[in-house]
Motif scaffolding. Sequence first.
Motif, short mmCIF file in Angstrom:
data_model
loop_
_atom_site.label_atom_id
_atom_site.label_comp_id
_atom_site.label_asym_id
_atom_site.label_seq_id
_atom_site.Cartn_x
_atom_site.Cartn_y
_atom_site.Cartn_z
N ILE A 249 53.65 13.58 38.41
CA ILE A 249 52.47 12.76 38.69
C ILE A 249 51.56 12.67 37.47
O ILE A 249 50.98 11.61 37.19
CB ILE A 249 51.71 13.32 39.91
N SER A 250 51.43 13.75 36.70
CA SER A 250 50.57 13.69 35.52
C SER A 250 51.16 12.77 34.45
O SER A 250 50.42 12.07 33.75
CB SER A 250 50.37 15.10 34.95
N VAL A 251 52.49 12.78 34.32
CA VAL A 251 53.14 11.89 33.36
C VAL A 251 52.96 10.44 33.80
O VAL A 251 52.73 9.54 32.97
CB VAL A 251 54.63 12.24 33.22
N TYR A 252 53.03 10.19 35.10
CA TYR A 252 52.83 8.83 35.60
C TYR A 252 51.40 8.35 35.38
O TYR A 252 51.16 7.20 35.00
CB TYR A 252 53.18 8.78 37.09
N ILE A 253 50.44 9.25 35.61
CA ILE A 253 49.04 8.88 35.37
C ILE A 253 48.81 8.56 33.90
O ILE A 253 48.10 7.61 33.55
CB ILE A 253 48.11 10.02 35.84
N GLN A 254 49.43 9.34 33.01
CA GLN A 254 49.32 9.04 31.58
C GLN A 254 49.93 7.70 31.24
O GLN A 254 49.38 6.94 30.42
CB GLN A 254 50.00 10.16 30.77
N ARG A 255 51.04 7.36 31.89
CA ARG A 255 51.67 6.06 31.62
C ARG A 255 50.79 4.91 32.09
O ARG A 255 50.66 3.89 31.39
CB ARG A 255 53.04 5.99 32.32
N VAL A 256 50.17 5.07 33.24
CA VAL A 256 49.30 4.01 33.74
C VAL A 256 48.07 3.85 32.85
O VAL A 256 47.64 2.73 32.55
CB VAL A 256 48.89 4.31 35.21
N GLY A 257 47.50 4.98 32.43
CA GLY A 257 46.26 4.91 31.67
C GLY A 257 46.41 4.52 30.22
O GLY A 257 45.55 3.81 29.68
N PHE A 258 47.50 4.95 29.58
CA PHE A 258 47.61 4.76 28.13
C PHE A 258 48.81 3.92 27.70
O PHE A 258 48.97 3.66 26.51
CB PHE A 258 47.68 6.13 27.44
N ARG A 259 49.66 3.50 28.63
CA ARG A 259 50.71 2.55 28.29
C ARG A 259 50.47 1.21 28.99
O ARG A 259 50.72 0.16 28.40
CB ARG A 259 52.08 3.10 28.70
N LEU A 260 50.00 1.26 30.22
CA LEU A 260 49.60 0.03 30.91
C LEU A 260 48.12 -0.26 30.70
O LEU A 260 47.64 -1.31 31.13
CB LEU A 260 49.90 0.15 32.42
N PHE A 261 47.39 0.68 30.08
CA PHE A 261 45.99 0.50 29.69
C PHE A 261 45.05 0.24 30.88
O PHE A 261 44.02 -0.39 30.72
CB PHE A 261 45.84 -0.63 28.66
N ASP A 262 45.42 0.74 32.05
CA ASP A 262 44.57 0.56 33.23
C ASP A 262 43.84 1.88 33.51
O ASP A 262 44.30 2.72 34.28
CB ASP A 262 45.41 0.14 34.44
N GLN A 263 42.69 2.05 32.85
CA GLN A 263 41.94 3.28 32.99
C GLN A 263 41.34 3.44 34.39
O GLN A 263 41.19 4.55 34.90
CB GLN A 263 40.82 3.32 31.96
N GLY A 264 40.97 2.35 35.03
CA GLY A 264 40.43 2.43 36.37
C GLY A 264 41.43 2.96 37.37
O GLY A 264 41.13 3.86 38.16
N MET A 265 42.65 2.43 37.34
CA MET A 265 43.71 2.90 38.23
C MET A 265 44.07 4.35 37.94
O MET A 265 44.23 5.16 38.86
CB MET A 265 44.94 2.01 38.08
N ALA A 266 44.21 4.70 36.65
CA ALA A 266 44.55 6.07 36.29
C ALA A 266 43.46 7.05 36.73
O ALA A 266 43.75 8.16 37.18
CB ALA A 266 44.76 6.18 34.78
N SER A 267 42.20 6.66 36.62
CA SER A 267 41.11 7.52 37.07
C SER A 267 41.16 7.74 38.57
O SER A 267 40.95 8.85 39.06
CB SER A 267 39.76 6.91 36.66
N ALA A 268 41.46 6.68 39.34
CA ALA A 268 41.58 6.83 40.78
C ALA A 268 42.74 7.76 41.15
O ALA A 268 42.62 8.61 42.05
CB ALA A 268 41.79 5.46 41.42
N GLN A 269 43.85 7.64 40.43
CA GLN A 269 44.98 8.54 40.69
C GLN A 269 44.63 9.98 40.36
O GLN A 269 45.02 10.92 41.09
CB GLN A 269 46.18 8.07 39.88
N ALA A 270 43.88 10.19 39.28
CA ALA A 270 43.48 11.54 38.90
C ALA A 270 42.53 12.15 39.94
O ALA A 270 42.62 13.34 40.26
CB ALA A 270 42.83 11.53 37.53
N ILE A 271 41.62 11.34 40.48
CA ILE A 271 40.70 11.84 41.51
C ILE A 271 41.47 12.21 42.77
O ILE A 271 41.19 13.24 43.41
CB ILE A 271 39.62 10.79 41.81
N ILE A 272 42.44 11.40 43.17
CA ILE A 272 43.27 11.72 44.34
C ILE A 272 44.04 13.01 44.10
O ILE A 272 44.14 13.87 45.00
CB ILE A 272 44.22 10.56 44.65
N LEU A 273 44.56 13.19 42.89
CA LEU A 273 45.27 14.43 42.56
C LEU A 273 44.34 15.63 42.62
O LEU A 273 44.72 16.71 43.10
CB LEU A 273 45.89 14.30 41.16
N LEU A 274 43.11 15.46 42.17
CA LEU A 274 42.12 16.55 42.25
C LEU A 274 41.84 16.92 43.71
O LEU A 274 41.76 18.10 44.05
CB LEU A 274 40.83 16.13 41.55
#
Length: 309
Positions: free
Chosen positions: A265-290
């Motif tokens: 899940i952390s690798v997927y969040i990194q891919r969304v945030g820094f390869r697909l450049f969607d920081q909003g989506m990656a932040s939401a995924q990180a909050i759900i993981l928290l």
Amino acid sequence: MASPALHARGPRKPTRYFGVLPRSPAFWFLIPAIAALAIIGIYPLLLALYNSFHQYKLADLGSGTPFIGLDNYIATLTDPTFWEALGRTALFLCLTLPIEVALGLFAALLLHRMELPWLRAAARVSLVIPMATTYAVVGLIGRLIFNRQFGVANYLTGLIGIPPQDWLANPTLAFVSVMIMDVWQWTPFCALILLAGLSMVPKEAEEAARLETPKWSMILWHLQRPYLLPGLTAILILRSADMLKMFDAVFTMTRGGPGAATEFISVYIQRVGFRLFDQGMASAQAIILLILTIVLSRLYIRFVYREAA
């Protein structure tokens, strides 16, 4: 000798600057730690929470970051790839953590019954070495060990007649390889925590239990288990949190591949945030993981630590 009038005034209150800040030196020594916690921990969390409610795409900053409410959370919860990555992470946790606890308990019992003090001290020092190795270095070591051409893994399996395997190119073997490296690194941590719990058992009670029964399993369950449960709770909480956010070792070892076999899940969040450049989506995924990590920790405390209490 202090006068009675001094005792009548009660304890001396700390002097305050401008009527707000105390003059006590202890307060000023705490300020750097509080500032570091706020900068490193609290600010990124609040920023991630803010971004999760906004459309924040690094590739399209010209359109701004409009408020979109719960859209990122809804998109995350309806994303099958997110659930697949979370499922792989849960499978990794359910398979790896029991192995680490079991091997750690076995090592702790051996060290607890070891008679030679110098040998016990040397064993404790050697257990710290894998823990002190950084995640990225562990991943690089894993790439060397499981290399098809010159890796140690194929040499050892060849001794028992197994042909060379392409460990990091096979989805199942790549998953197993990451498990093996995590077990190597964190089994010593479990052993040291459980050994600390065993050292709290009264020696008189342990000697009396050995006179009553020669079965080590009965001694472990009836006498030593209550002293192990607090440490076991700490192991479950810390290791579960580490596995849920595990990134460095996996990324340097397999980069989430082959395919998506080790895309946790952390690798997927990194891919969304820094390869697909969607920081909003990656932040939401990180909050759900928290949130999932907090819920899991509360379950450990409720069902494991409460039994110890």
